[in-house]
Design a protein around this motif. Structure first.
Motif, short mmCIF file in Angstrom:
data_model
loop_
_atom_site.label_atom_id
_atom_site.label_comp_id
_atom_site.label_asym_id
_atom_site.label_seq_id
_atom_site.Cartn_x
_atom_site.Cartn_y
_atom_site.Cartn_z
N GLY A 86 0.81 -1.21 0.00
CA GLY A 86 0.00 0.00 0.00
C GLY A 86 0.83 1.25 0.00
O GLY A 86 2.05 1.22 -0.15
N GLU A 87 0.14 2.34 0.18
CA GLU A 87 0.77 3.65 0.21
C GLU A 87 1.10 4.05 1.64
O GLU A 87 0.53 3.52 2.59
N LEU A 88 1.99 5.01 1.77
CA LEU A 88 2.36 5.54 3.08
C LEU A 88 1.30 6.55 3.52
O LEU A 88 1.47 7.76 3.40
N GLU A 89 0.16 6.01 3.98
CA GLU A 89 -0.96 6.82 4.42
C GLU A 89 -1.88 5.98 5.29
O GLU A 89 -1.80 4.75 5.29
N VAL A 90 -2.75 6.64 6.05
CA VAL A 90 -3.74 5.95 6.85
C VAL A 90 -4.91 5.59 5.94
O VAL A 90 -5.35 6.41 5.13
N THR A 91 -5.39 4.36 6.07
CA THR A 91 -6.52 3.91 5.25
C THR A 91 -7.74 3.66 6.12
O THR A 91 -7.64 3.62 7.35
N ARG A 92 -8.86 3.44 5.51
CA ARG A 92 -10.09 3.15 6.25
C ARG A 92 -10.01 1.82 6.98
O ARG A 92 -10.76 1.58 7.92
N ARG A 93 -9.13 0.93 6.56
CA ARG A 93 -9.03 -0.38 7.18
C ARG A 93 -8.09 -0.38 8.39
O ARG A 93 -8.02 -1.37 9.10
N ASP A 94 -7.38 0.71 8.64
CA ASP A 94 -6.43 0.76 9.76
C ASP A 94 -7.16 1.00 11.07
O ASP A 94 -8.15 1.73 11.12
N ASP A 95 -6.65 0.37 12.14
CA ASP A 95 -7.13 0.67 13.49
C ASP A 95 -6.68 2.09 13.81
O ASP A 95 -5.51 2.42 13.65
N LEU A 96 -7.61 2.93 14.25
CA LEU A 96 -7.27 4.32 14.50
C LEU A 96 -6.84 4.54 15.95
O LEU A 96 -7.22 3.81 16.85
N ALA A 97 -6.04 5.55 16.14
CA ALA A 97 -5.55 5.98 17.44
C ALA A 97 -5.22 7.45 17.33
O ALA A 97 -5.32 8.04 16.25
N GLN A 98 -4.79 8.04 18.43
CA GLN A 98 -4.42 9.46 18.39
C GLN A 98 -3.26 9.66 17.41
O GLN A 98 -3.26 10.60 16.64
N ILE A 99 -2.27 8.76 17.46
CA ILE A 99 -1.16 8.78 16.51
C ILE A 99 -1.06 7.39 15.87
O ILE A 99 -1.13 6.38 16.56
N ILE A 100 -0.91 7.37 14.55
CA ILE A 100 -0.76 6.12 13.81
C ILE A 100 0.56 6.18 13.05
O ILE A 100 0.78 7.10 12.25
N PHE A 101 1.43 5.23 13.35
CA PHE A 101 2.68 5.09 12.59
C PHE A 101 2.40 4.12 11.46
O PHE A 101 1.81 3.06 11.67
N VAL A 102 2.81 4.49 10.25
CA VAL A 102 2.61 3.65 9.07
C VAL A 102 3.96 3.37 8.45
O VAL A 102 4.80 4.27 8.34
N ALA A 103 4.16 2.12 8.04
CA ALA A 103 5.40 1.74 7.35
C ALA A 103 5.06 0.99 6.07
O ALA A 103 4.06 0.27 6.00
N VAL A 104 5.90 1.20 5.07
CA VAL A 104 5.78 0.51 3.79
C VAL A 104 7.18 0.04 3.38
O VAL A 104 8.18 0.57 3.85
N PRO A 105 7.24 -0.97 2.48
CA PRO A 105 8.57 -1.41 2.00
C PRO A 105 9.29 -0.24 1.34
O PRO A 105 8.64 0.63 0.76
#
Length: 140
Positions: A86-105
């Motif tokens: 995926g892309e380096l962004e928050v998606t609708r399928r992600d568990d939400l929190a105050q801060i979300i760290f996202v990693a991609v290859p």
């Protein structure tokens, strides 16, 4: 500004790499800068993300509904999610929190592979600090 220790970033990226091609999600928590070694440049009350909860991929509720019930919400101030394809962004399928760290290859600690976002998906300024959390044992 979101602060995270280099050690936590390294562990999260290793977990994401090991889980690839499956996505990974887990809770992350903060420690006050005053409790960290080598964080004297930060104000003492500054929250720094330092710890993670072991991911549980065998949770059927999480697998079906995308909700992680294994970590009490009050203990995790943030979430980490990996997006192997995926892309380096928050998606609708992600568990939400105050801060979300996202990693991609390719699972590196640069701005193209690792970022912090707020609950609404807006990218936040991120600083990786070379600080060490206080030692803990399994009996603490």
């Amino acid at each position: 500004m979101v602060y995270v220790t280099r050690g936590l970033v390294d562990v999260l990226l290793d977990l994401a790499s090991d889980a690839d091609p499956s996505p990974l999600t887990t809770g992350v928590s903060v420690t006050a800068a005053s409790e960290l070694e080598d964080a004297s440049e930060l104000p003492p009350e500054t929250p720094v993300f330092t710890d993670f909860f072991l991911p549980n991929s065998d949770n059927p509720v999480n697998a079906v509904f995308g909700v992680d019930l294994s970590t009490p919400a009050r203990q995790a101030q943030g979430r980490f999610v990996s997006h192997p394809v995926g892309e380096l962004e928050v998606t609708r399928r992600d568990d939400l929190a105050q801060i979300i760290f996202v990693a991609v290859p390719p699972w590196e600690d640069d701005e193209r592979s690792f970022a912090a976002f707020d609950r609404s998906g807006e990218r936040q300024p991120l600083e990786i600090v070379d600080a060490t959390p206080p030692g803990q044992s399994l009996t603490d």
